[in-house]
Scaffold this motif. Sequence first.
Motif, PDB file in Angstrom:
ATOM      1  N   ARG A  13       0.803  -1.221   0.000  1.00 35.25           N
ATOM      2  CA  ARG A  13       0.000   0.000   0.000  1.00 35.25           C
ATOM      3  C   ARG A  13       0.841   1.279   0.000  1.00 35.25           C
ATOM      4  O   ARG A  13       0.373   2.348  -0.340  1.00 35.25           O
ATOM      5  N   ARG A  14       2.106   1.187   0.332  1.00 36.56           N
ATOM      6  CA  ARG A  14       2.970   2.374   0.309  1.00 36.56           C
ATOM      7  C   ARG A  14       3.224   2.889  -1.097  1.00 36.56           C
ATOM      8  O   ARG A  14       3.696   4.014  -1.268  1.00 36.56           O
ATOM      9  N   GLU A  15       2.903   2.087  -2.121  1.00 36.65           N
ATOM     10  CA  GLU A  15       3.025   2.549  -3.505  1.00 36.65           C
ATOM     11  C   GLU A  15       1.811   3.392  -3.931  1.00 36.65           C
ATOM     12  O   GLU A  15       1.813   3.949  -5.008  1.00 36.65           O
ATOM     13  N   TYR A  16       0.799   3.442  -3.084  1.00 38.72           N
ATOM     14  CA  TYR A  16      -0.469   4.081  -3.433  1.00 38.72           C
ATOM     15  C   TYR A  16      -0.690   5.334  -2.606  1.00 38.72           C
ATOM     16  O   TYR A  16      -0.187   5.472  -1.497  1.00 38.72           O
ATOM     17  N   TYR A  17      -1.495   6.228  -3.160  1.00 41.79           N
ATOM     18  CA  TYR A  17      -1.863   7.455  -2.462  1.00 41.79           C
ATOM     19  C   TYR A  17      -3.375   7.466  -2.288  1.00 41.79           C
ATOM     20  O   TYR A  17      -4.117   7.424  -3.268  1.00 41.79           O
ATOM     21  N   TYR A  18      -3.827   7.477  -1.039  1.00 43.45           N
ATOM     22  CA  TYR A  18      -5.252   7.476  -0.721  1.00 43.45           C
ATOM     23  C   TYR A  18      -5.853   8.836  -1.058  1.00 43.45           C
ATOM     24  O   TYR A  18      -5.333   9.869  -0.649  1.00 43.45           O
ATOM     25  N   GLN A  19      -6.950   8.841  -1.808  1.00 44.31           N
ATOM     26  CA  GLN A  19      -7.575  10.095  -2.238  1.00 44.31           C
ATOM     27  C   GLN A  19      -8.905  10.391  -1.567  1.00 44.31           C
ATOM     28  O   GLN A  19      -9.483  11.431  -1.786  1.00 44.31           O
ATOM     29  N   GLY A  20      -9.436   9.446  -0.788  1.00 47.43           N
ATOM     30  CA  GLY A  20     -10.705   9.656  -0.102  1.00 47.43           C
ATOM     31  C   GLY A  20     -11.770   8.692  -0.598  1.00 47.43           C
ATOM     32  O   GLY A  20     -11.497   7.768  -1.360  1.00 47.43           O
ATOM     33  N   GLY A  21     -12.994   8.924  -0.140  1.00 48.84           N
ATOM     34  CA  GLY A  21     -14.100   8.069  -0.538  1.00 48.84           C
ATOM     35  C   GLY A  21     -14.419   8.205  -2.012  1.00 48.84           C
ATOM     36  O   GLY A  21     -14.339   9.303  -2.577  1.00 48.84           O
ATOM     37  N   ALA A  22     -14.774   7.092  -2.628  1.00 49.02           N
ATOM     38  CA  ALA A  22     -15.122   7.098  -4.064  1.00 49.02           C
ATOM     39  C   ALA A  22     -16.615   7.388  -4.184  1.00 49.02           C
ATOM     40  O   ALA A  22     -17.414   6.508  -4.461  1.00 49.02           O
ATOM     41  N   VAL A  23     -16.965   8.632  -3.932  1.00 49.33           N
ATOM     42  CA  VAL A  23     -18.364   9.054  -3.975  1.00 49.33           C
ATOM     43  C   VAL A  23     -18.504  10.286  -4.857  1.00 49.33           C
ATOM     44  O   VAL A  23     -17.570  11.067  -5.009  1.00 49.33           O
ATOM     45  N   GLU A  52     -16.114   2.121  -0.397  1.00 48.36           N
ATOM     46  CA  GLU A  52     -15.374   2.253  -1.653  1.00 48.36           C
ATOM     47  C   GLU A  52     -14.504   3.493  -1.546  1.00 48.36           C
ATOM     48  O   GLU A  52     -14.981   4.573  -1.197  1.00 48.36           O
ATOM     49  N   GLU A  53     -13.224   3.301  -1.851  1.00 52.78           N
ATOM     50  CA  GLU A  53     -12.253   4.373  -1.715  1.00 52.78           C
ATOM     51  C   GLU A  53     -11.521   4.589  -3.030  1.00 52.78           C
ATOM     52  O   GLU A  53     -11.358   3.671  -3.817  1.00 52.78           O
ATOM     53  N   LEU A  54     -11.056   5.801  -3.226  1.00 58.05           N
ATOM     54  CA  LEU A  54     -10.293   6.150  -4.412  1.00 58.05           C
ATOM     55  C   LEU A  54      -8.812   6.198  -4.042  1.00 58.05           C
ATOM     56  O   LEU A  54      -8.424   6.896  -3.101  1.00 58.05           O
ATOM     57  N   ASP A  58       0.436   5.736  -7.271  1.00 53.96           N
ATOM     58  CA  ASP A  58       1.414   6.797  -7.473  1.00 53.96           C
ATOM     59  C   ASP A  58       2.834   6.262  -7.658  1.00 53.96           C
ATOM     60  O   ASP A  58       3.604   6.792  -8.453  1.00 53.96           O
ATOM     61  N   GLY A  59       3.173   5.187  -6.945  1.00 54.24           N
ATOM     62  CA  GLY A  59       4.520   4.631  -7.038  1.00 54.24           C
ATOM     63  C   GLY A  59       4.632   3.535  -8.078  1.00 54.24           C
ATOM     64  O   GLY A  59       5.598   2.777  -8.082  1.00 54.24           O
ATOM     65  N   GLY A  60       3.652   3.451  -8.963  1.00 55.82           N
ATOM     66  CA  GLY A  60       3.649   2.414  -9.994  1.00 55.82           C
ATOM     67  C   GLY A  60       3.167   2.982 -11.307  1.00 55.82           C
ATOM     68  O   GLY A  60       3.732   3.946 -11.819  1.00 55.82           O
ATOM     69  N   CYS A  61       2.084   2.416 -11.826  1.00 54.31           N
ATOM     70  CA  CYS A  61       1.595   2.778 -13.161  1.00 54.31           C
ATOM     71  C   CYS A  61       0.805   4.085 -13.197  1.00 54.31           C
ATOM     72  O   CYS A  61       0.505   4.596 -14.269  1.00 54.31           O
ATOM     73  N   GLY A  62       0.453   4.638 -12.040  1.00 51.60           N
ATOM     74  CA  GLY A  62      -0.290   5.895 -11.992  1.00 51.60           C
ATOM     75  C   GLY A  62      -1.796   5.737 -12.112  1.00 51.60           C
ATOM     76  O   GLY A  62      -2.525   6.715 -12.111  1.00 51.60           O
ATOM     77  N   ALA A  63      -2.280   4.498 -12.208  1.00 53.84           N
ATOM     78  CA  ALA A  63      -3.719   4.256 -12.394  1.00 53.84           C
ATOM     79  C   ALA A  63      -4.522   4.726 -11.184  1.00 53.84           C
ATOM     80  O   ALA A  63      -4.060   4.663 -10.045  1.00 53.84           O
ATOM     81  N   TRP A  64      -5.742   5.190 -11.453  1.00 55.68           N
ATOM     82  CA  TRP A  64      -6.704   5.537 -10.415  1.00 55.68           C
ATOM     83  C   TRP A  64      -7.591   4.320 -10.201  1.00 55.68           C
ATOM     84  O   TRP A  64      -8.119   3.750 -11.151  1.00 55.68           O
ATOM     85  N   LEU A  65      -7.743   3.927  -8.931  1.00 53.76           N
ATOM     86  CA  LEU A  65      -8.446   2.700  -8.588  1.00 53.76           C
ATOM     87  C   LEU A  65      -9.573   2.962  -7.605  1.00 53.76           C
ATOM     88  O   LEU A  65      -9.459   3.826  -6.732  1.00 53.76           O
ATOM     89  N   VAL A  66     -10.647   2.196  -7.735  1.00 53.44           N
ATOM     90  CA  VAL A  66     -11.691   2.153  -6.722  1.00 53.44           C
ATOM     91  C   VAL A  66     -11.460   0.864  -5.939  1.00 53.44           C
ATOM     92  O   VAL A  66     -11.530  -0.232  -6.494  1.00 53.44           O
ATOM     93  N   ALA A  80     -10.831  -2.108  -8.761  1.00 53.10           N
ATOM     94  CA  ALA A  80     -11.189  -1.889 -10.165  1.00 53.10           C
ATOM     95  C   ALA A  80     -10.612  -0.558 -10.625  1.00 53.10           C
ATOM     96  O   ALA A  80     -10.431   0.365  -9.832  1.00 53.10           O
ATOM     97  N   LEU A  81     -10.317  -0.483 -11.908  1.00 51.56           N
ATOM     98  CA  LEU A  81      -9.885   0.791 -12.475  1.00 51.56           C
ATOM     99  C   LEU A  81     -11.034   1.787 -12.366  1.00 51.56           C
ATOM    100  O   LEU A  81     -12.190   1.456 -12.671  1.00 51.56           O
ATOM    101  N   ALA A  82     -10.747   2.989 -11.916  1.00 49.89           N
ATOM    102  CA  ALA A  82     -11.787   3.994 -11.724  1.00 49.89           C
ATOM    103  C   ALA A  82     -12.513   4.294 -13.031  1.00 49.89           C
ATOM    104  O   ALA A  82     -13.731   4.500 -13.036  1.00 49.89           O
ATOM    105  N   GLU A  83     -11.802   4.281 -14.150  1.00 46.33           N
ATOM    106  CA  GLU A  83     -12.451   4.563 -15.431  1.00 46.33           C
ATOM    107  C   GLU A  83     -13.470   3.477 -15.783  1.00 46.33           C
ATOM    108  O   GLU A  83     -14.517   3.770 -16.363  1.00 46.33           O
ATOM    109  N   ASP A  84     -13.211   2.227 -15.401  1.00 53.69           N
ATOM    110  CA  ASP A  84     -14.169   1.148 -15.643  1.00 53.69           C
ATOM    111  C   ASP A  84     -15.404   1.303 -14.768  1.00 53.69           C
ATOM    112  O   ASP A  84     -16.527   1.058 -15.204  1.00 53.69           O
TER     113      ASP A  84
END
Length: 93
Positions: A13-23, A52-54, A58-66, A80-84
């Motif tokens: 999880r240290r490769e990721y940046y928490y952005q908040g609730g996916a709402v 569900e969180e966004l 950040d430390g990898g492919c840069g994808a936004w995830l839910v 899941a990918l946020a765009e999906d």
Amino acid sequence: MRIDCPMCGSRDRREYYYQGGAVMLARPAPDAGEAAWDDYLHLRENPAGETEELWQHDGGCGAWLVVTRDTVSHEISNVALAEDVKRAMRKAS
């Protein structure tokens, strides 16, 4: 905690940046008043249990995830990918 990125696989999880609730928040009108804007900017639900969180990989492919995660046990049940997710929401409405 490990998150299974759909693009990169399981990562710490240290490769990721928490952005908040996916709402989707309803943005107040520009003239809504101070109380409405204060609520919009600062008040969020903080439930115990599955949420569900966004996250951004950040430390990898840069994808936004839910990420669907239990806030009590930290168990992740889905990623899941946020765009999906957004595309599926558009089709459902």
